[in-house]
Design an enzyme around this catalytic site. Sequence first.
Site: not given
Length: 612
Positions: A2, A27, A74, A100-101, A487, A491, A494, A510, A607
């Site tokens: 957060c 965040r 979040w 936050n945590g 990568e 991108k 997301e 395969h 983030k």
Amino acid sequence: MCGIVGYIGKKKAEPILINGLLRLEYRGYDSAGIATMEAEGIKTIKNKGRVAGLLEIPETQKLEGTVGIAHTRWATHGKPTDINSHPHMDNQKTTAVVHNGIIENYVELKKFLNDNGYEFLSQTDTEVIPNLIHYYYEREVEKNEMAFLRSMAKAVKDLKGSFAIEVLNEDFKDKMFVIRKDSPLVIGKGEGENYISSDIPAILSFTKDFYLLDDYEFAVLSKDNIEFYDLELSKIFKQPKNITWDMSAAEKGDYADFMLKEIFEQPKSIRETIGARITKGVKTNLEELDFTKEYLNSLDRIYIVACGTAMHAGLAVRKIIEKYCRIQTEVDIASEFRYRNPLVTEKSLCIFISQSGETADTIAALKLAKAKGAKTIAISNVIGSSITNEADYSLYTHAGPEIAVASTKAYTSQIVLLAIIAIYFAELLDVAHDEIEELKSEILELPSKVEEVLRDTSKIKAFANRIFTEKNAFFIGRGIDSSVAMEGALKLKEISYIHSEAYAAGELKHGPIALIENGVTVVGIMTDEDLAPKTVSNLQEVITRGAKTFIVTNQELEHVTFDEVIRIPRISKYISPVLSVIPLQLLAYYISKEKGLDVDKPRNLAKSVTVE
Ligand code: F6R
């Protein structure tokens, strides 16, 4: 993950807090809330949804207090609802907390508090904190600041997990209390006012002088003063750090989104990463490291450990280290590394990459490697971040603040910095002198070559417009190009929510080739002249089955027709990901825009991931 912000001074706190929250929204954006110290006591306003929603609540404008705390969430424990939004208060409504945590033992603490007559309104872990502080403060004979701090210290000692906490209490109307462990919190020092934030950019417009707290350090803020204490309440002395970023680094400027700005900033961010670290014809001297040839020769293995995009940066450079230094190098996902009992020894060197420096799994993996006796290096973009406090050595990418949730410039800077570290090792080992000199020249040319890639994006935009309604996409490449495929796929998924998968091109047949049908998009990356013909064959196999192809290459590809080919400048394959990723970043960006999505704040993401 957060965001928290705090203000204490002479001005009305509310607009400053909202401004800070808007900058911290990357965040988490499930809910937002604010608490200010008003004449009649602490007043909290909170709601589900974005920070902007707070401004629509008429009471928000009526807040007059000059001391306040605020939070953007979040959600972890408890759904995103008004009730679960922070700030949370104790039952007596005397103490307000933003956090936050994650409090891992909150169930046990809730039971303890329930047994002592406390009730809970929310489903959050956080609500135990103000109540626990209240529980201990009630038991203090004299109600003064030291007694309150002692109560906070006792409460914090009971908490397991991670936290950055801001606290207001009605007995101390002109004070704010903060403490952290394993979650970020910075203190901005002003003139007659002080600030708190989860990161520096959010309050950079107010001050450039910052204090960083170590784990279990308290700060007590008033408008004119900041005092620091350890958990035993002994005073500690701290020096502020002056941050030299200019404010425009944290603003969108003329760009529509932070992500686009950060993509276009890459020539500059790479230049900053290179800095004075390498010079042609001169041995590389990384002032942060004090390694010797003997030490490098004694290594049994190098581990590169990270999450997500940062892990992809590790994959991109593994081959440089192995080729030039001949040291076996493994790249691991931090959340796997920490639970697989890796064969790390005192002879291992472990490199941890984290843009934010706050990723819980990466920090835990680093602690594990240290416990096994390995030397540890942290690579981060955030000065003073938790990972840099834990590691034996820290190197910064200096890419400037990365605000968009999807990482772009941090990835390219991480690759550049890791390549420089590989060069430093190779020079210490006294190997491949000419090739290393050549690689240095190529690294120094990167910023201008990135500019070249960014010069014309029209073909990428047009292809995005062609495929934005699709449901699936595949990314393929061989060797180093396969790490870029990973990568590129990350991108795209997301920020556009298109299901995208990356495969080593040779693996297609395969199994995955069964998914190729008429019209499916396959993105091919080819920068390695030895491997490109083989990837071309794999692309022909998918074209035969009806795939649309988007190619990023610096090779001459004759006799094959692709739907779109993006040409990038020639460069050593070892650093080619820095160029080949850029069209993929832009492709994801333009697709997300075509779909009308919030590019900078994709759903369900935040983030910095400070939970396991
Ligand atoms: C993807 C992305 C994430 C991060 C990952 C690690 O665009 O940004 O995959 O790379 O969460 O974050 P840091 O580097 O802060 O440890």
